[in-house]
Design a protein around this motif. Sequence first.
Motif, PDB file in Angstrom:
ATOM      1  N   ILE A 258       0.838  -1.201   0.000  1.00  0.00           N
ATOM      2  CA  ILE A 258       0.000   0.000   0.000  1.00  0.00           C
ATOM      3  C   ILE A 258       0.873   1.252   0.000  1.00  0.00           C
ATOM      4  O   ILE A 258       0.666   2.190  -0.785  1.00  0.00           O
ATOM      5  CB  ILE A 258      -0.942   0.011   1.221  1.00  0.00           C
ATOM      6  CG1 ILE A 258      -2.014  -1.079   1.077  1.00  0.00           C
ATOM      7  CG2 ILE A 258      -1.608   1.377   1.386  1.00  0.00           C
ATOM      8  CD1 ILE A 258      -2.808  -1.323   2.341  1.00  0.00           C
ATOM      9  N   VAL A 259       1.883   1.263   0.866  1.00  0.00           N
ATOM     10  CA  VAL A 259       2.728   2.454   0.968  1.00  0.00           C
ATOM     11  C   VAL A 259       3.650   2.564  -0.247  1.00  0.00           C
ATOM     12  O   VAL A 259       3.969   3.669  -0.691  1.00  0.00           O
ATOM     13  CB  VAL A 259       3.500   2.460   2.299  1.00  0.00           C
ATOM     14  CG1 VAL A 259       4.342   3.724   2.431  1.00  0.00           C
ATOM     15  CG2 VAL A 259       2.528   2.375   3.475  1.00  0.00           C
ATOM     16  N   ASP A 260       4.049   1.430  -0.821  1.00  0.00           N
ATOM     17  CA  ASP A 260       4.780   1.479  -2.100  1.00  0.00           C
ATOM     18  C   ASP A 260       3.939   2.205  -3.150  1.00  0.00           C
ATOM     19  O   ASP A 260       4.436   3.055  -3.903  1.00  0.00           O
ATOM     20  CB  ASP A 260       5.085   0.062  -2.604  1.00  0.00           C
ATOM     21  CG  ASP A 260       6.235  -0.609  -1.856  1.00  0.00           C
ATOM     22  OD1 ASP A 260       6.967   0.104  -1.136  1.00  0.00           O
ATOM     23  OD2 ASP A 260       6.383  -1.844  -1.991  1.00  0.00           O
ATOM     24  N   ARG A 261       2.652   1.846  -3.213  1.00  0.00           N
ATOM     25  CA  ARG A 261       1.759   2.466  -4.192  1.00  0.00           C
ATOM     26  C   ARG A 261       1.569   3.948  -3.891  1.00  0.00           C
ATOM     27  O   ARG A 261       1.478   4.778  -4.813  1.00  0.00           O
ATOM     28  CB  ARG A 261       0.414   1.732  -4.205  1.00  0.00           C
ATOM     29  CG  ARG A 261       0.499   0.328  -4.808  1.00  0.00           C
ATOM     30  CD  ARG A 261      -0.806  -0.448  -4.674  1.00  0.00           C
ATOM     31  NE  ARG A 261      -0.715  -1.736  -5.367  1.00  0.00           N
ATOM     32  CZ  ARG A 261      -1.647  -2.686  -5.328  1.00  0.00           C
ATOM     33  NH1 ARG A 261      -2.766  -2.479  -4.616  1.00  0.00           N
ATOM     34  NH2 ARG A 261      -1.494  -3.828  -5.984  1.00  0.00           N
TER      35      ARG A 261
ATOM     36  N   VAL B  64      -0.248   0.310   8.143  1.00  0.00           N
ATOM     37  CA  VAL B  64      -0.001   1.337   7.131  1.00  0.00           C
ATOM     38  C   VAL B  64       0.568   2.592   7.789  1.00  0.00           C
ATOM     39  O   VAL B  64       1.520   3.208   7.291  1.00  0.00           O
ATOM     40  CB  VAL B  64      -1.296   1.662   6.359  1.00  0.00           C
ATOM     41  CG1 VAL B  64      -1.139   2.935   5.520  1.00  0.00           C
ATOM     42  CG2 VAL B  64      -1.684   0.492   5.461  1.00  0.00           C
ATOM     43  N   ALA B  65      -0.019   2.982   8.927  1.00  0.00           N
ATOM     44  CA  ALA B  65       0.474   4.161   9.641  1.00  0.00           C
ATOM     45  C   ALA B  65       1.933   3.981  10.053  1.00  0.00           C
ATOM     46  O   ALA B  65       2.757   4.888   9.892  1.00  0.00           O
ATOM     47  CB  ALA B  65      -0.399   4.429  10.865  1.00  0.00           C
ATOM     48  N   LEU B  66       2.265   2.814  10.597  1.00  0.00           N
ATOM     49  CA  LEU B  66       3.642   2.552  11.000  1.00  0.00           C
ATOM     50  C   LEU B  66       4.588   2.594   9.801  1.00  0.00           C
ATOM     51  O   LEU B  66       5.700   3.140   9.883  1.00  0.00           O
ATOM     52  CB  LEU B  66       3.741   1.189  11.694  1.00  0.00           C
ATOM     53  CG  LEU B  66       3.126   1.103  13.098  1.00  0.00           C
ATOM     54  CD1 LEU B  66       3.094  -0.346  13.582  1.00  0.00           C
ATOM     55  CD2 LEU B  66       3.904   1.967  14.078  1.00  0.00           C
ATOM     56  N   GLU B  67       4.140   2.044   8.678  1.00  0.00           N
ATOM     57  CA  GLU B  67       4.989   2.023   7.487  1.00  0.00           C
ATOM     58  C   GLU B  67       5.193   3.442   6.952  1.00  0.00           C
ATOM     59  O   GLU B  67       6.302   3.789   6.504  1.00  0.00           O
ATOM     60  CB  GLU B  67       4.353   1.135   6.416  1.00  0.00           C
ATOM     61  CG  GLU B  67       5.237   0.835   5.224  1.00  0.00           C
ATOM     62  CD  GLU B  67       6.426  -0.050   5.558  1.00  0.00           C
ATOM     63  OE1 GLU B  67       7.398  -0.033   4.781  1.00  0.00           O
ATOM     64  OE2 GLU B  67       6.390  -0.746   6.603  1.00  0.00           O
ATOM     65  N   ILE B  68       4.168   4.261   6.998  1.00  0.00           N
ATOM     66  CA  ILE B  68       4.299   5.657   6.564  1.00  0.00           C
ATOM     67  C   ILE B  68       5.315   6.383   7.436  1.00  0.00           C
ATOM     68  O   ILE B  68       6.190   7.117   6.939  1.00  0.00           O
ATOM     69  CB  ILE B  68       2.930   6.368   6.617  1.00  0.00           C
ATOM     70  CG1 ILE B  68       2.008   5.838   5.520  1.00  0.00           C
ATOM     71  CG2 ILE B  68       3.087   7.881   6.490  1.00  0.00           C
ATOM     72  CD1 ILE B  68       0.573   6.327   5.633  1.00  0.00           C
ATOM     73  N   ILE B  69       5.218   6.171   8.753  1.00  0.00           N
ATOM     74  CA  ILE B  69       6.115   6.857   9.688  1.00  0.00           C
ATOM     75  C   ILE B  69       7.545   6.356   9.534  1.00  0.00           C
ATOM     76  O   ILE B  69       8.503   7.142   9.545  1.00  0.00           O
ATOM     77  CB  ILE B  69       5.612   6.677  11.136  1.00  0.00           C
ATOM     78  CG1 ILE B  69       4.277   7.417  11.309  1.00  0.00           C
ATOM     79  CG2 ILE B  69       6.640   7.181  12.142  1.00  0.00           C
ATOM     80  CD1 ILE B  69       3.552   7.115  12.607  1.00  0.00           C
ATOM     81  N   ARG B  70       7.713   5.041   9.346  1.00  0.00           N
ATOM     82  CA  ARG B  70       9.064   4.496   9.167  1.00  0.00           C
ATOM     83  C   ARG B  70       9.759   5.110   7.959  1.00  0.00           C
ATOM     84  O   ARG B  70      10.956   5.342   7.963  1.00  0.00           O
ATOM     85  CB  ARG B  70       8.986   2.976   8.985  1.00  0.00           C
ATOM     86  CG  ARG B  70       8.636   2.194  10.232  1.00  0.00           C
ATOM     87  CD  ARG B  70       8.697   0.697   9.961  1.00  0.00           C
ATOM     88  NE  ARG B  70       8.069  -0.053  11.046  1.00  0.00           N
ATOM     89  CZ  ARG B  70       6.988  -0.811  10.906  1.00  0.00           C
ATOM     90  NH1 ARG B  70       6.405  -0.924   9.723  1.00  0.00           N
ATOM     91  NH2 ARG B  70       6.487  -1.458  11.939  1.00  0.00           N
ATOM     92  N   ARG B  71       8.992   5.356   6.905  1.00  0.00           N
ATOM     93  CA  ARG B  71       9.579   5.880   5.664  1.00  0.00           C
ATOM     94  C   ARG B  71       9.658   7.412   5.649  1.00  0.00           C
ATOM     95  O   ARG B  71      10.078   8.003   4.660  1.00  0.00           O
ATOM     96  CB  ARG B  71       8.764   5.403   4.457  1.00  0.00           C
ATOM     97  CG  ARG B  71       8.713   3.899   4.310  1.00  0.00           C
ATOM     98  CD  ARG B  71       8.126   3.511   2.967  1.00  0.00           C
ATOM     99  NE  ARG B  71       7.744   2.106   2.921  1.00  0.00           N
ATOM    100  CZ  ARG B  71       7.341   1.471   1.825  1.00  0.00           C
ATOM    101  NH1 ARG B  71       7.284   2.132   0.667  1.00  0.00           N
ATOM    102  NH2 ARG B  71       6.996   0.200   1.862  1.00  0.00           N
ATOM    103  N   ASN B  72       9.212   8.034   6.747  1.00  0.00           N
ATOM    104  CA  ASN B  72       9.223   9.497   6.829  1.00  0.00           C
ATOM    105  C   ASN B  72       8.457  10.147   5.673  1.00  0.00           C
ATOM    106  O   ASN B  72       8.872  11.168   5.132  1.00  0.00           O
ATOM    107  CB  ASN B  72      10.657  10.028   6.867  1.00  0.00           C
ATOM    108  CG  ASN B  72      11.355   9.678   8.167  1.00  0.00           C
ATOM    109  OD1 ASN B  72      10.778   9.832   9.238  1.00  0.00           O
ATOM    110  ND2 ASN B  72      12.578   9.189   8.065  1.00  0.00           N
TER     111      ASN B  72
ATOM    112  N   SER C 235      15.155  -1.757  13.973  1.00  0.00           N
ATOM    113  CA  SER C 235      14.946  -1.575  12.534  1.00  0.00           C
ATOM    114  C   SER C 235      13.515  -1.172  12.222  1.00  0.00           C
ATOM    115  O   SER C 235      13.234  -0.551  11.199  1.00  0.00           O
ATOM    116  CB  SER C 235      15.289  -2.868  11.776  1.00  0.00           C
ATOM    117  OG  SER C 235      14.453  -3.929  12.223  1.00  0.00           O
ATOM    118  N   THR C 236      12.584  -1.525  13.086  1.00  0.00           N
ATOM    119  CA  THR C 236      11.183  -1.165  12.873  1.00  0.00           C
ATOM    120  C   THR C 236      10.745   0.014  13.739  1.00  0.00           C
ATOM    121  O   THR C 236       9.615   0.454  13.643  1.00  0.00           O
ATOM    122  CB  THR C 236      10.266  -2.367  13.189  1.00  0.00           C
ATOM    123  OG1 THR C 236      10.432  -2.730  14.572  1.00  0.00           O
ATOM    124  CG2 THR C 236      10.598  -3.543  12.309  1.00  0.00           C
ATOM    125  N   ALA C 237      11.654   0.518  14.598  1.00  0.00           N
ATOM    126  CA  ALA C 237      11.357   1.625  15.517  1.00  0.00           C
ATOM    127  C   ALA C 237      10.248   1.266  16.499  1.00  0.00           C
ATOM    128  O   ALA C 237       9.601   2.136  17.051  1.00  0.00           O
ATOM    129  CB  ALA C 237      10.995   2.895  14.752  1.00  0.00           C
TER     130      ALA C 237
END
Length: 732
Positions: free
Chosen positions: A383-386, A414-422, A691-693
Motif C-alpha cells: 500500500i505504501v509502495d503504491r 499502514v500508519a507505522l509504514e508511513i512513519i518508518r519511511r518518513n 529496525s522497525t522503531a
Amino acid sequence: MNTTITLITPAFTQLNTPYPATAYIKGFLNTLEIPSYQADLGIEVILEIFSKKGLERLFDYVHENTQEVSLNVHRILAFEKDYINSIDAVIAFLQGKNPTLAHGIVQGDFLPRASRFDNLEDLHWAFGDMGIIDKAKHLATLYLEDLSDLIQSSVDANFGFSRYAERLGRSAHSFDELYDSLKQPLSYIDQITVELLDKLLSKTTAKIVGFSIPFPGNLFSGFRCAQYIKTNYPSIKVTMGGGFANTELRDLQDPRVFEFFDYITLDDGEAPLENVILHVEGKIDVSQLKRTFVCIDNQVIYINNPLKKDYKQNQLGTPDYSDLPLKEYISVIEIVNPMHRMWSDGRWNKLTMAHGCYWGKCTFCDISLDYIRLYEPVSAKLIVDRMQTLVEQTSETGFHFVDEAAPPALMKEVALEIIRRNLHVTWWTNIRFEKSFTQDLCYLLKASGCIAVSGGLEVASDRLLKLIDKGVTVEQVAKVNRNFTQAGILVHAYLMYGFPTQSAQETIDSLEMVRQMFENGVMQSGFWHQFAMTAHSPVGMDPKSYKVESLLEQKGSFANNDVPHKELNGAQHEKFSFGLRKSLYNYMHHMCLDWPLQEWFEFKVPKTSIAPNYIQQCLTEQSLPVYKSNQKVFYLGSVPFIEEFEKKKKGRVFKMAHVTLHTKRQTLSIDMDAQSANWFAHFVELLNQSSTATLTYGEMKKSFEEFTQEDFEPFWYSKAFQSIKALGILVV
C-alpha cells in the motif's frame, strides 16, 4: 496514438479529482503490457462550458432559443459581459493557479451575483473565521451555481455539475424512458459532450472503448457517448463496467441496451476486461468471457467462464493517473458539511487498503455482492509502495482510501509504514466504529497523516443496531469518536432513519443521541440518509423477516437494485426528513444544541426517552487500559534531555532527574527518580536502534524491570510517566 483500449469516465461525476476506476484499470493493464488511454469527460465538459468561449456560445444559445425567462435568469443575462470576462479567471482560481484573486472575489465586486447569493448574510455564521481562500472558493462556487441555474432553466433541465439526467437512471426498472430519451435530438450539453468525445476518438486508434459508469447521474451521458460511437465509429467495440452495472444491471434482460454497448461486465473489472480484449482481438471465443453480458440473436446472455480466475489484489499494479489533466480539476465549496467538503475540495489520489468488507454483516448492505462479500486486504508495505509511486507520478500527497471499511489492524500497519519511511502525506478513509480504535491507535493514525474518518452510526439505537447487525453500540461509537476527536481526527457519521420496524420514538431518541454527541464534541460532521431497500441486501432478499413488504411485482428488464417497499406497520419515515437535516445542519455549527427536539418538526413528536447526560456518562466511564505483552510500543517524541540532581528529605538523599521533552507544539519538563529517567532515555535509544522503531509492551516491561529492579506497573501508571506517555508513547 496506438492503443488497444480507451477508458472513459462519462461526464458529470466529480470536479475536484478523477474518479479512480479508469486509473485502477489502466494500472492493471500496464502489468499486462496492454496499451491504454484514459479520459475524464466529466472535467473536460465542465471546462468547455465554463470558459470564455463556452459562455459566449451559451449566452448566444439562450438568446436564440429562449422567449420568456424568470427574473433570476433576466438578472444573469444582464451581467452577460461580466460573466464572460470573469469566467476564465474564476476557473483558474478554483484550479489553484491564481490564489491572489481571492481578495478581489471576497472584498470587491469582481463576481456578478444572482439568486445563489441571496443568503450571503449567513456567510460568517456558516463559515466563521475561515481563511480568505476558502471564502473565495465558496463565493466562486455560488457564481458557478448561478450559471448552472441559467443552464437548467433555459438550456437543459437535466444539467448538474456532478449528475446529469439522474432521474432516468435511478430506479429505472424499465429501459423504456431512457431509450426514448436517447431517441431525442442531441441537447446543448450532449452536443458539447460528443464534440469532445470525437476529438478523443480521433487521436486514438483504440479497438475498444470502455466506459466506467459509477452512478445514475452519469448513466445517460455514458449511453449518449456509446450511441455516438456506434453511429460514427461502428468498428469500435464498446463496453460498460462500474458501480451502476455492478449493482443495478445484474438481471439485465433488455436487448435494446446492446444497441449501445457490446459488452457489460460485472464486479471487479480486471479479469472480465482482459477477456473482452482477448475476444475482440480474436484470441478467445465468446464462451470464454468472464462475468459479461452480451446479446446474441437478440437474446441477452450472461457468460462467466469459471476457468478464468480473478486476480489477487497484489497483482493489480498501482493505479495510473497518466493522461488525465490533474492540474485542471477545480476545487469547489458547495456546502459547509466538513466531510462533504473533502469530497469536492482538493485533489486526492484514490487507493484501497482492502477489497470488500471485513465485517460483511450489515443487513441493509449489499453484502451478497462480490465487491463487499470477497474480503482481501493488501499488505501495508505494498500500500505504501503504491502511495509513493502515486506521489511521484501526480505530485499530490493527499490520499482517499475508498474502502468499504478499512480494517483497524491494517490501518495501524499502514500508519507505522508511513512513519518508518518518513512520508509526509495526508489521508482519510471509511471505517467501522470498532472498539479497537483506542486512543493510542488514533494518535498513531494522526501521526501518519490521517485527518478524517467516516463511519456508519446508522440508527443511533441499540435495538436497531442489533437488528442491522452492525456489531457496535451507541456507547462504543461515542467512545471511539472521542478517541479520534482527541487525536485531532475529524469524525463524520453516516446516519440512517426509516430502517424497518423503527418507531417514531426511536427516531427521536436517535436524534437525541446525535445531539448529545455534538454537544460533547465527539462528532464534527454527519448526514442523514433515509433507508432504501436494495435487492442484494438481507432485508431485500427476505423482507418479511423485517416486517416489510416489497412493492415490486416482478423484476424489470433493466435496473433492479432499488426495491420499492412499505412497512407493514404503516410507518411514514419521510416526514422526519426535513427536521432531521435541519437540526443536524445547526448542530454542525454548534447552534441550537439546547433546543427541545420538538422545535425541529412541524408535527407532534414523542419526547425523547434518553437521559440528557447519557453520552456524557458513557464518556466518563473509563477503565484503566489493559495491554497485551505482544502489543507494539511506538514513541513519537524527541530524545529526552536528562539533568540529574539530589533531593534531600528528612535526612535522606534521593537521586532525581529533570526530564525535558520537546514536541512540535510544546515542551514538557518533569521530575522523577534518576534511575527511572535513565531507563527511559535508554529505552528511547533502544527504539531508535530497532529496525522497525518499535518494541513490544512485554519487551518494554522486561527492559524496565531488568534496568531498575523495580515493578513496571506502578511506574507505568505513575502521574509523572503518564504525563510523558501523553506526549507520544503509544501502545497499539
